[in-house]
Design an enzyme around this catalytic site. Sequence first.
Site, PDB file in Angstrom:
ATOM      1  N   HIS A 176       0.810  -1.151  -0.137  1.00  0.00           N
ATOM      2  CA  HIS A 176       0.002   0.039  -0.071  1.00  0.00           C
ATOM      3  C   HIS A 176       0.887   1.321  -0.033  1.00  0.00           C
ATOM      4  CE1 HIS A 176      -3.366   2.831   1.375  1.00  0.00           C
ATOM      5  NE2 HIS A 176      -3.902   1.842   0.555  1.00  0.00           N
ATOM      6  N   HIS A 199      -4.900   6.197  -5.209  1.00  0.00           N
ATOM      7  CA  HIS A 199      -6.051   6.954  -4.904  1.00  0.00           C
ATOM      8  C   HIS A 199      -6.354   8.117  -5.563  1.00  0.00           C
ATOM      9  CE1 HIS A 199      -3.999   4.655  -1.519  1.00  0.00           C
ATOM     10  NE2 HIS A 199      -5.373   4.244  -1.244  1.00  0.00           N
ATOM     11  N   HIS A 208      -7.540  -1.894  -5.217  1.00  0.00           N
ATOM     12  CA  HIS A 208      -7.598  -2.313  -3.825  1.00  0.00           C
ATOM     13  C   HIS A 208      -8.461  -3.791  -3.977  1.00  0.00           C
ATOM     14  CE1 HIS A 208      -6.643   1.440  -2.735  1.00  0.00           C
ATOM     15  NE2 HIS A 208      -6.134   1.151  -1.573  1.00  0.00           N
ATOM     16  N   HIS A 332     -15.065   6.021   3.226  1.00  0.00           N
ATOM     17  CA  HIS A 332     -13.729   5.111   3.095  1.00  0.00           C
ATOM     18  C   HIS A 332     -12.732   5.693   4.047  1.00  0.00           C
ATOM     19  CE1 HIS A 332      -9.600   5.084   1.251  1.00  0.00           C
ATOM     20  NE2 HIS A 332      -9.855   3.863   1.631  1.00  0.00           N
ATOM     21  N   HIS A 336     -10.810   5.048   7.973  1.00  0.00           N
ATOM     22  CA  HIS A 336      -9.362   5.214   7.981  1.00  0.00           C
ATOM     23  C   HIS A 336      -8.942   6.043   9.275  1.00  0.00           C
ATOM     24  CE1 HIS A 336      -6.818   2.911   5.052  1.00  0.00           C
ATOM     25  NE2 HIS A 336      -8.068   3.177   4.306  1.00  0.00           N
ATOM     26  N   PHE A 354      -1.705   6.529   4.937  1.00  0.00           N
ATOM     27  CA  PHE A 354      -1.629   5.595   3.826  1.00  0.00           C
ATOM     28  C   PHE A 354      -0.556   4.748   3.965  1.00  0.00           C
ATOM     29  CE2 PHE A 354      -5.030   7.699   0.928  1.00  0.00           C
ATOM     30  CZ  PHE A 354      -5.951   6.917   1.221  1.00  0.00           C
ATOM     31  N   HIS A 367     -11.297  -2.733   3.835  1.00  0.00           N
ATOM     32  CA  HIS A 367     -11.377  -2.902   2.530  1.00  0.00           C
ATOM     33  C   HIS A 367     -12.018  -3.817   1.662  1.00  0.00           C
ATOM     34  CE1 HIS A 367      -9.347   0.851   0.445  1.00  0.00           C
ATOM     35  NE2 HIS A 367      -8.730   0.958   1.753  1.00  0.00           N
TER      36      HIS A 367
HETATM   37 CU1  C2O Z   1      -5.463   2.495  -0.593  1.00  0.00          CU
HETATM   38 CU2  C2O Z   1      -8.044   2.690   2.078  1.00  0.00          CU
HETATM   39  O1  C2O Z   1      -6.648   3.093   1.036  1.00  0.00           O
END
Ligand code: C2O
Length: 601
Positions: A176, A199, A208, A332, A336, A354, A367
Amino acid sequence: MSSSLLPLTSSFTTCRSKPNTFKARTNQTHGFRVSCNVKPINDDNNETQKLILPNNNVDRRNLLVGLGGLCTAANLSNLSSALAEPIKAPDITSICRDANKGFDATHALRTAKCCPPSLGKTIKPFKFPRGEKVRMRWPAHKGTKEQVDKYKRAIDAMRKLPDEHPHSFKSQASIHCAYCNSGYTQVASGHPELDIQIHNSWLFFPFHRWYLYFYERILGCLIDDPTFALPYWSWDDPAGMQIPEIFLGDESNPLYDVYRDPNHQPPLLVDLAFDGKDKDPDIDQKECNLFAVYRDLVRNGGDAISFFGGEYAVGSDTPNSKSAGSMERHCHTAVHRWVGDSVNNRNGEDMGNFYSAGYDPVFYCHHANVDRMWKLWKDLGIPGHEEPTHEDWLNASYVFYDENQDLVRVSNKDSVDTRKLKFDYAKSDLSDLLWIKSRPPKRNINSQAATIPLGDVKSLDQVKFPVKLDKIIKFRVKRPAVNRTDADKAKSKETLLINGIKFNPNNFLKFDVFVNDKVNVGTDEFPTPCDPEYAGGFAQLPHGVGEHKMLMSSAARFGLDELLEDTNTEGDEYVVVALVPRTGTEDLTIGEIKIELVPVV
Ligand code: C2O
């Protein structure tokens, strides 16, 4: 034994996840190890030669500029979009550099050395799995003992691999970081000066999906279980809105991560519109979350670009002026940041940044649910809910290590059908999903008199763009049409576009957008994300951008049809749009704001 009984587990005879079969090359170096001496190991599939000769790649846009003589900037940008090619990851094991931006490196708790180990392998093309049972992903709050035990065993085995193993916990977490924090560039397409960023554009969902696809198969391999399936954190279900219990405890639990916000533990429910500050405890968080999911999937996700994010192809900088999809930039990102520890950690590790997010096992569970949202969005069957069909989306490609430690190139077009990829999500009848029935209620028409103090509202020609978002700003934006009929709405969706959002990518940030609301500029009174006037938000975790860039740019789209119905303003010639800064927007500027009718295709 008849041969038809054999194949089910046969793909595992080549599974090479175990420590004793692992041998990393010791002479590996990173940081643009561009070598022309790499001998093709397998002529059929070898991509190395193409990748290491950026100078031989003619930039087709430069060629055209040369042929066509003088081009205006506008012509040039038309040419480049007409002639773009899909983003293509390089050989990730030989052309990679340390993560260099998007977090405060001097206080980083996790490493910025995110390049994958090199085993000297050649990149193979992807093949769909055959003869396998479908892996049924399961809701994390409802796992059976067997599912949970297997999952813990698999993560435990992954944690025990040496860091240099491509299947190790660290290697998987680093995927990631490398794909997000400037590990790779567009060198494979002749642009070594431009990053690849997965992203903030239409690469978000497919990248993802592939990441989890291999992660799941690797975990299955580690416990010799070809049916192993990941759990998903169903934060869209009121019963699943807290951090799933299987991730709690202490370090004796392989699913536990120490870097999580101590104030966001169960029984507290996740805030799907989280902006860095905890909300008033009196808010009905369940209901508000259901609205948020409805908004991201239905209201603001009306077409491929709105839901997936903007077009992004070779030659464009870290999705420059592309838009972030409705789910990515809202629910989303909120999850996070809400999970990551911004109380004790400067960078919000792990989930809140990230570069470090992959170190928390809950990342993959989160995810899996984001991925499930893609599937549900499609299953809703609403006209316009179709994946992008542009070649630059279909053929964009990434490279991963698979469960056999082979390097595989995968493309977006092969990610669309989960049945072919042999995984699926526990069946829920669409009609059982509460968020589908959670369109925010209509505003009471009697309570809206004198709601908008028009003196504070600027018409667009009174504003000099780009405009800074250091305080609440309200605009009057002209609509292309008023009192649209149902037939009009079936043909096109009235959409608010906020373009040229430029921001410092080293911070977490969020601003909210309200339409025809009761925001009083200069006071603290404004509605919350639970109110009918909330159009949605724009949130960003800290990101990587190339060394040469200070600001990152993006855009966002918001569906207006239902929102105008629900605020009883369908007859108005103008929409009043309020932009409300919440966190980290000190340097943020907005380049353009407008309303368009986006055709339903
Ligand atoms: Cu690549 Cu939830 O992020």
